[in-house]
Design a protein around this motif. Structure first.
Motif, mmCIF file in Angstrom:
data_model
loop_
_atom_site.group_PDB
_atom_site.id
_atom_site.type_symbol
_atom_site.label_atom_id
_atom_site.label_comp_id
_atom_site.label_asym_id
_atom_site.label_seq_id
_atom_site.Cartn_x
_atom_site.Cartn_y
_atom_site.Cartn_z
ATOM 1 N N ARG A 1 0.863 -1.182 0.000
ATOM 2 C CA ARG A 1 0.000 0.000 0.000
ATOM 3 C C ARG A 1 0.899 1.232 0.000
ATOM 4 O O ARG A 1 1.993 1.219 0.591
ATOM 5 C CB ARG A 1 -0.918 0.024 1.231
ATOM 6 C CG ARG A 1 -1.757 -1.233 1.431
ATOM 7 C CD ARG A 1 -2.758 -1.468 0.310
ATOM 8 N NE ARG A 1 -3.812 -0.468 0.266
ATOM 9 C CZ ARG A 1 -4.983 -0.586 0.908
ATOM 10 N NH1 ARG A 1 -5.226 -1.643 1.671
ATOM 11 N NH2 ARG A 1 -5.916 0.343 0.784
ATOM 12 N N ARG B 1 2.237 -7.819 4.513
ATOM 13 C CA ARG B 1 1.797 -6.431 4.385
ATOM 14 C C ARG B 1 3.006 -5.500 4.361
ATOM 15 O O ARG B 1 3.884 -5.577 5.222
ATOM 16 C CB ARG B 1 0.876 -6.052 5.544
ATOM 17 C CG ARG B 1 -0.484 -6.721 5.480
ATOM 18 C CD ARG B 1 -1.417 -6.204 6.568
ATOM 19 N NE ARG B 1 -2.771 -6.705 6.368
ATOM 20 C CZ ARG B 1 -3.816 -6.347 7.105
ATOM 21 N NH1 ARG B 1 -3.659 -5.476 8.095
ATOM 22 N NH2 ARG B 1 -5.012 -6.846 6.855
ATOM 23 N N GLN C 1 -3.445 1.760 -5.953
ATOM 24 C CA GLN C 1 -4.089 2.844 -5.219
ATOM 25 C C GLN C 1 -3.051 3.621 -4.418
ATOM 26 O O GLN C 1 -2.090 3.048 -3.901
ATOM 27 C CB GLN C 1 -5.136 2.257 -4.275
ATOM 28 C CG GLN C 1 -5.978 3.255 -3.517
ATOM 29 C CD GLN C 1 -6.878 2.535 -2.521
ATOM 30 O OE1 GLN C 1 -6.436 2.131 -1.446
ATOM 31 N NE2 GLN C 1 -8.141 2.353 -2.893
ATOM 32 N N ASN D 1 -9.760 2.216 8.491
ATOM 33 C CA ASN D 1 -10.837 1.758 7.613
ATOM 34 C C ASN D 1 -10.384 1.691 6.160
ATOM 35 O O ASN D 1 -10.714 0.741 5.437
ATOM 36 C CB ASN D 1 -12.052 2.683 7.740
ATOM 37 C CG ASN D 1 -12.767 2.539 9.064
ATOM 38 O OD1 ASN D 1 -12.638 1.512 9.738
ATOM 39 N ND2 ASN D 1 -13.516 3.553 9.457
ATOM 40 N N ILE D 2 -9.633 2.694 5.731
ATOM 41 C CA ILE D 2 -9.144 2.696 4.345
ATOM 42 C C ILE D 2 -8.210 1.517 4.113
ATOM 43 O O ILE D 2 -8.338 0.778 3.132
ATOM 44 C CB ILE D 2 -8.427 4.026 4.026
ATOM 45 C CG1 ILE D 2 -9.402 5.200 4.117
ATOM 46 C CG2 ILE D 2 -7.805 3.969 2.626
ATOM 47 C CD1 ILE D 2 -8.736 6.564 4.024
ATOM 48 N N ASN E 1 -8.067 -1.226 5.642
ATOM 49 C CA ASN E 1 -8.771 -2.505 5.773
ATOM 50 C C ASN E 1 -9.936 -2.646 4.799
ATOM 51 O O ASN E 1 -10.751 -3.566 4.929
ATOM 52 C CB ASN E 1 -9.266 -2.672 7.216
ATOM 53 C CG ASN E 1 -8.120 -2.871 8.194
ATOM 54 O OD1 ASN E 1 -7.207 -3.650 7.942
ATOM 55 N ND2 ASN E 1 -8.158 -2.155 9.307
ATOM 56 N N ASP E 2 -10.004 -1.721 3.828
ATOM 57 C CA ASP E 2 -11.045 -1.765 2.793
ATOM 58 C C ASP E 2 -12.454 -1.735 3.386
ATOM 59 O O ASP E 2 -13.366 -2.424 2.914
ATOM 60 C CB ASP E 2 -10.868 -3.006 1.905
ATOM 61 C CG ASP E 2 -9.539 -2.984 1.159
ATOM 62 O OD1 ASP E 2 -9.154 -1.919 0.661
ATOM 63 O OD2 ASP E 2 -8.874 -4.041 1.096
ATOM 64 N N CYS E 3 -12.616 -0.921 4.424
ATOM 65 C CA CYS E 3 -13.919 -0.709 5.047
ATOM 66 C C CYS E 3 -14.457 0.664 4.626
ATOM 67 O O CYS E 3 -13.713 1.488 4.097
ATOM 68 C CB CYS E 3 -13.791 -0.775 6.571
ATOM 69 S SG CYS E 3 -13.274 -2.396 7.190
ATOM 70 N N THR F 1 -12.789 9.505 -3.423
ATOM 71 C CA THR F 1 -12.129 8.549 -4.310
ATOM 72 C C THR F 1 -12.021 9.165 -5.700
ATOM 73 O O THR F 1 -13.027 9.588 -6.277
ATOM 74 C CB THR F 1 -12.920 7.232 -4.392
ATOM 75 O OG1 THR F 1 -13.039 6.679 -3.074
ATOM 76 C CG2 THR F 1 -12.210 6.234 -5.293
#
Length: 228
Positions: free
Chosen positions: A3, A39, A139, A215-216, A218-220, A226
Motif C-alpha cells: 500500500r 503487508r 491505489q 478503515n481505508i 482494511n477496505d472498510c 475517491t
C-alpha cells in the motif's frame, strides 16, 4: 500486498514535528502491519510547515524574480528531513535508506519504505504515484489536512460542496495541469495526470483521523474522496 501513502507534511510537521500525532500514527501503522508479514507500506512524506516557511522567505528575499526550481529544491530538502524522522520512527521495520529517486529504487526488504522529494517539477504526490507503479499498487492513499475534495475552495466559497467520488477527467479540470511550488491543491496536477495514465486510484482523506485511515487500509467504509 503493498500500500502507498502520500502523507502531507502539514500533518507531520505543521510548524514543528507533531509528536502526539506521529506517536499515534506509528502505532496504527504498526498494528496494521502486524497482521501479516506480507503487508508492506510505502510512506511518501511532504515538506509541511518548514517547506512553506523557507519558500516564502526565499520569495520575499528575491522579490519578484524567484525561480520555481529553486523553490522546489527548498521544499524537497524539507521533505527529506521529514522522511528521515519517519525512517527513524520505523527503524526496526524500515532497513532501506530513504528513497529520493522513485525510479531507481530496487530494494524493499522491510515492511516499511520511506520516500521523500525527488526533483523539481512536481510534489511528493508524484513520487507516490511512481512508487505505486514500481511496486504494482493500484491505489495511493493521500493524507492531508482536508477530509474530502470540494467543488471549490471551501475557505473562499461557502457554496463549495464535498465530493465522494470523481473521475480523473473531472478532477484535473478542478486542479489544472501545472505544478507551482507550494501550490495548495488536494493532489498534485502532475501526479494526477500520471495516475490517470497509469490507471491508479487515489483516495484523499484527512490524515489526522487515524481510525478512518484504519478503515481505508482494511477496505472498510471511510470518509474521503475517491478519484479515478
Amino acid at each position: 500486498m503493498v500500500r502507498v501513502l502520500s502523507v502531507g507534511g502539514s500533518i507531520v510537521v505543521p510548524q514543528q514535528p507533531d509528536e502526539a500525532f506521529l506517536r499515534d500514527f506509528a502505532a496504527h501503522i504498526r498494528r496494521w502491519l502486524s497482521v501479516s508479514a506480507e503487508r508492506k507500506l510505502i510512506l511518501v512524506v511532504g515538506g509541511g510547515g518548514p517547506a512553506r516557511i523557507y519558500q516564502q522567505a526565499y520569495r520575499k528575499i528575491i522579490d519578484n524574480t524567484p525561480s520555481n526550481d529553486e523553490a522546489d529544491w527548498i521544499g524537497i530538502m524539507a521533505t527529506r528531513l521529514n522522511a528521515q524522522l519517519l525512517k527513524a520512527i520505523f527503524l526496526d521495520i524500515c532497513p532501506n535508506p530513504v528513497v529520493y529517486d522513485p525510479t531507481a529504487v530496487e530494494l524493499f526488504s522491510g515492511q516499511v519504505l520511506i520516500a521523500a522529494g525527488w526533483k523539481p517539477g512536481f510534489s511528493t504526490d508524484n513520487d507516490a504515484v511512481l512508487l505505486a507503479e514500481r511496486f504494482s499498487a493500484k491505489q495511493v492513499i493521500n493524507l492531508s489536512n482536508i477530509e474530502k475534495v470540494y467543488t471549490d475552495d471551501p475557505k473562499k466559497n461557502p457554496d463549495a460542496k464535498p465530493i465522494d467520488t470523481i473521475s480523473w477527467e473531472q478532477f484535473i479540470r478542478l486542479v489544472g495541469t501545472e505544478w507551482v511550488p507550494g501550490k495548495n491543491v488536494p493532489f498534485d496536477p502532475v501526479a494526477s495526470l500520471r495516475a490517470q495514465k497509469a490507471g491508479i486510484q487515489v483516495i484523499c482523506a484527512g490524515g489526522t483521523d487515524l481510525n478512518n485511515l484504519d478503515n481505508i487500509l482494511n477496505d472498510c467504509p471511510f470518509k474521503g474522496t475517491t478519484i479515478g
